[in-house]
Design a protein around this motif. Structure first.
Motif, PDB file in Angstrom:
ATOM      1  N   ALA A  28     -19.315 -32.252  -0.520  1.00  0.00           N
ATOM      2  CA  ALA A  28     -20.655 -31.927   0.042  1.00  0.00           C
ATOM      3  C   ALA A  28     -20.663 -32.594   1.458  1.00  0.00           C
ATOM      4  N   ILE A  29     -21.332 -31.854   2.374  1.00  0.00           N
ATOM      5  CA  ILE A  29     -21.418 -32.541   3.793  1.00  0.00           C
ATOM      6  C   ILE A  29     -22.745 -32.269   4.226  1.00  0.00           C
ATOM      7  N   ILE A  30     -23.540 -33.211   4.720  1.00  0.00           N
ATOM      8  CA  ILE A  30     -24.885 -33.131   5.090  1.00  0.00           C
ATOM      9  C   ILE A  30     -25.017 -33.275   6.643  1.00  0.00           C
ATOM     10  N   LEU A  31     -25.770 -32.445   7.019  1.00  0.00           N
ATOM     11  CA  LEU A  31     -26.033 -32.472   8.404  1.00  0.00           C
ATOM     12  C   LEU A  31     -27.298 -32.723   8.852  1.00  0.00           C
ATOM     13  N   HIS A  32     -27.449 -33.579   9.918  1.00  0.00           N
ATOM     14  CA  HIS A  32     -28.751 -34.144  10.414  1.00  0.00           C
ATOM     15  C   HIS A  32     -29.541 -33.375  11.402  1.00  0.00           C
ATOM     16  N   PRO A  33     -30.728 -33.596  11.641  1.00  0.00           N
ATOM     17  CA  PRO A  33     -31.583 -32.919  12.357  1.00  0.00           C
ATOM     18  C   PRO A  33     -31.246 -33.053  13.890  1.00  0.00           C
ATOM     19  N   HIS A  34     -32.009 -32.455  14.847  1.00  0.00           N
ATOM     20  CA  HIS A  34     -31.756 -32.498  16.578  1.00  0.00           C
ATOM     21  C   HIS A  34     -31.540 -33.824  16.815  1.00  0.00           C
ATOM     22  N   PRO A  35     -30.155 -34.034  17.576  1.00  0.00           N
ATOM     23  CA  PRO A  35     -29.831 -35.239  18.151  1.00  0.00           C
ATOM     24  C   PRO A  35     -30.876 -35.726  19.290  1.00  0.00           C
ATOM     25  N   THR A  60     -18.786 -37.121  -0.800  1.00  0.00           N
ATOM     26  CA  THR A  60     -20.039 -36.785  -0.128  1.00  0.00           C
ATOM     27  C   THR A  60     -19.762 -37.615   1.316  1.00  0.00           C
ATOM     28  N   LEU A  61     -20.204 -36.439   2.362  1.00  0.00           N
ATOM     29  CA  LEU A  61     -20.076 -37.353   3.705  1.00  0.00           C
ATOM     30  C   LEU A  61     -21.174 -36.796   4.394  1.00  0.00           C
ATOM     31  N   ARG A  62     -21.959 -37.593   5.113  1.00  0.00           N
ATOM     32  CA  ARG A  62     -22.727 -37.377   6.268  1.00  0.00           C
ATOM     33  C   ARG A  62     -22.178 -38.283   7.429  1.00  0.00           C
ATOM     34  N   PHE A  63     -22.572 -37.714   8.668  1.00  0.00           N
ATOM     35  CA  PHE A  63     -22.095 -38.177   9.769  1.00  0.00           C
ATOM     36  C   PHE A  63     -23.152 -38.220  11.095  1.00  0.00           C
ATOM     37  N   ASN A  64     -22.917 -38.868  12.107  1.00  0.00           N
ATOM     38  CA  ASN A  64     -23.656 -38.559  13.191  1.00  0.00           C
ATOM     39  C   ASN A  64     -22.967 -37.502  14.230  1.00  0.00           C
ATOM     40  N   PHE A  65     -23.718 -36.869  14.750  1.00  0.00           N
ATOM     41  CA  PHE A  65     -23.307 -35.833  15.701  1.00  0.00           C
ATOM     42  C   PHE A  65     -22.684 -36.346  17.147  1.00  0.00           C
ATOM     43  N   ARG A  66     -21.996 -36.078  17.944  1.00  0.00           N
ATOM     44  CA  ARG A  66     -21.509 -36.498  19.038  1.00  0.00           C
ATOM     45  C   ARG A  66     -22.999 -37.199  19.837  1.00  0.00           C
ATOM     46  N   GLY A  67     -22.615 -38.220  20.388  1.00  0.00           N
ATOM     47  CA  GLY A  67     -23.570 -38.863  21.245  1.00  0.00           C
ATOM     48  C   GLY A  67     -24.572 -39.724  20.360  1.00  0.00           C
ATOM     49  N   ILE A  68     -24.659 -39.639  19.175  1.00  0.00           N
ATOM     50  CA  ILE A  68     -25.589 -40.551  18.343  1.00  0.00           C
ATOM     51  C   ILE A  68     -24.851 -41.638  17.457  1.00  0.00           C
ATOM     52  N   GLY A  69     -25.517 -42.933  17.684  1.00  0.00           N
ATOM     53  CA  GLY A  69     -25.103 -44.268  17.118  1.00  0.00           C
ATOM     54  C   GLY A  69     -23.789 -44.200  17.594  1.00  0.00           C
ATOM     55  N   ARG A  70     -22.715 -44.427  16.842  1.00  0.00           N
ATOM     56  CA  ARG A  70     -21.247 -44.840  17.334  1.00  0.00           C
ATOM     57  C   ARG A  70     -20.474 -43.595  17.471  1.00  0.00           C
ATOM     58  N   SER A  71     -20.844 -42.351  17.492  1.00  0.00           N
ATOM     59  CA  SER A  71     -20.433 -41.004  17.782  1.00  0.00           C
ATOM     60  C   SER A  71     -20.190 -41.005  19.166  1.00  0.00           C
ATOM     61  N   GLN A  72     -18.779 -40.438  19.715  1.00  0.00           N
ATOM     62  CA  GLN A  72     -18.770 -40.534  21.027  1.00  0.00           C
ATOM     63  C   GLN A  72     -19.142 -38.964  21.488  1.00  0.00           C
ATOM     64  N   GLY A  73     -19.153 -38.743  22.960  1.00  0.00           N
ATOM     65  CA  GLY A  73     -19.481 -37.434  23.196  1.00  0.00           C
ATOM     66  C   GLY A  73     -20.948 -37.388  23.686  1.00  0.00           C
ATOM     67  N   GLU A  74     -21.221 -36.203  24.106  1.00  0.00           N
ATOM     68  CA  GLU A  74     -22.811 -35.661  24.682  1.00  0.00           C
ATOM     69  C   GLU A  74     -23.272 -34.539  24.065  1.00  0.00           C
ATOM     70  N   PHE A  75     -24.413 -34.569  23.795  1.00  0.00           N
ATOM     71  CA  PHE A  75     -25.160 -33.460  23.131  1.00  0.00           C
ATOM     72  C   PHE A  75     -24.742 -32.085  23.896  1.00  0.00           C
ATOM     73  N   ASP A  76     -24.315 -30.959  23.042  1.00  0.00           N
ATOM     74  CA  ASP A  76     -23.654 -29.883  23.396  1.00  0.00           C
ATOM     75  C   ASP A  76     -24.585 -28.503  22.990  1.00  0.00           C
ATOM     76  N   HIS A  77     -25.804 -28.889  22.402  1.00  0.00           N
ATOM     77  CA  HIS A  77     -26.664 -27.413  22.404  1.00  0.00           C
ATOM     78  C   HIS A  77     -26.190 -26.650  21.098  1.00  0.00           C
ATOM     79  N   GLY A  78     -25.303 -27.194  20.128  1.00  0.00           N
ATOM     80  CA  GLY A  78     -25.045 -26.474  18.988  1.00  0.00           C
ATOM     81  C   GLY A  78     -23.317 -26.122  18.998  1.00  0.00           C
ATOM     82  N   ALA A  79     -22.881 -25.642  20.059  1.00  0.00           N
ATOM     83  CA  ALA A  79     -21.627 -25.274  20.057  1.00  0.00           C
ATOM     84  C   ALA A  79     -20.684 -26.489  19.694  1.00  0.00           C
ATOM     85  N   GLY A  80     -20.761 -27.627  20.561  1.00  0.00           N
ATOM     86  CA  GLY A  80     -19.939 -28.902  20.063  1.00  0.00           C
ATOM     87  C   GLY A  80     -20.183 -29.556  18.683  1.00  0.00           C
TER      88      GLY A  80
END
Length: 225
Positions: A28-35, A60-80
């Motif tokens: 199971a993978i769980i995805l968080h609300p808008h960064p 089970t895995l949950r994770f931070n999308f790019r640019g959140i917490g220790r996740s690298q990168g920048e917000f990419d409007h959904g595609a990234g």
């Protein structure tokens, strides 16, 4: 639960991961609300969904999308973020090669990403979509939606109004070969303030019924030759 860092398309991604004791347990993978609106993997709804699957023996895995917490990168409007989710699923599957089945759960923005992931990964056999926003995000890619699942929302949600969610549900319910379950929490807003208990009770009931083999779509009628 172990903190993990794994490689994503825009650099490292930070997650929380709980492997099952069973080698072939479903994932199971769980995805968080808008960064950009404070969404992280530590959101309470995301955490409760994670714990729900974990209690039922899922890896089970949950994770931070790019640019959140220790996740690298920048917000990419959904595609990234969709690429991040695909990488996260790849990572778990590489650790659990005997696992054949997968579920995806997402809340708000995360439900939009989760439904897109569902379209790309045939091994995803079920979904839970909490407070999707068809008034903001385009869900027309669900043509057809390949898996049965739960859409759950509040009737006092001003961010994703009930009439818009109902429109998405009706469109999906018209499709053959899947069963869409829709639950509405009375009085709940987009954040399910003071409504966490009924929200999770509905999610748990749905998952338990699916795991017991209930909520199976009607078989397609055979054509008479």
């Amino acid at each position: 639960m172990p903190e993990i860092i794994f490689n994503g398309p825009a650099g490292r991604l930070e997650g929380r991961y709980q492997p099952s004791k069973e080698k072939n347990a479903p994932i199971a993978i769980i995805l968080h609300p808008h960064p950009q609106f404070g969404g992280t993997m530590n959101n309470q709804i995301v955490y409760q969904l994670f714990y729900m699957f974990q209690k039922r023996g899922f890896t089970t895995l949950r994770f931070n999308f790019r640019g959140i917490g220790r996740s690298q990168g920048e917000f990419d409007h959904g595609a990234g973020e969709l690429s991040d989710a695909a990488s996260a699923l790849d990572w778990v599957q590489s650790m659990h090669t005997d696992s054949k089945n997968c579920w995806v759960a997402g809340y708000s923005f995360g439900s939009w990403i989760g439904m897109q992931l569902l379209m790309r990964r045939p091994e995803i056999e079920g979904f839970i979509s909490v407070a999707p926003q068809p008034n903001i995000y385009d869900f027309s890619f669900l043509a057809p939606c390949p898996s049965s699942g739960l859409i759950i929302s509040g009737d006092a949600d001003r961010v994703a109004p009930e009439k818009d969610v109902n429109g998405l549900v009706e469109k999906l319910k018209a499709q053959k070969g899947i069963l869409i379950t829709h639950k509405t929490i009375p009085g709940a807003n987009h954040f399910f303030s003071n409504q966490m208990e009924p929200l999770m009770a509905e999610c748990e009931d749905y998952l338990d019924r699916r795991l017991a083999g209930d909520l199976v779509p009607e078989p397609a009628a055979k054509r008479i030759r």
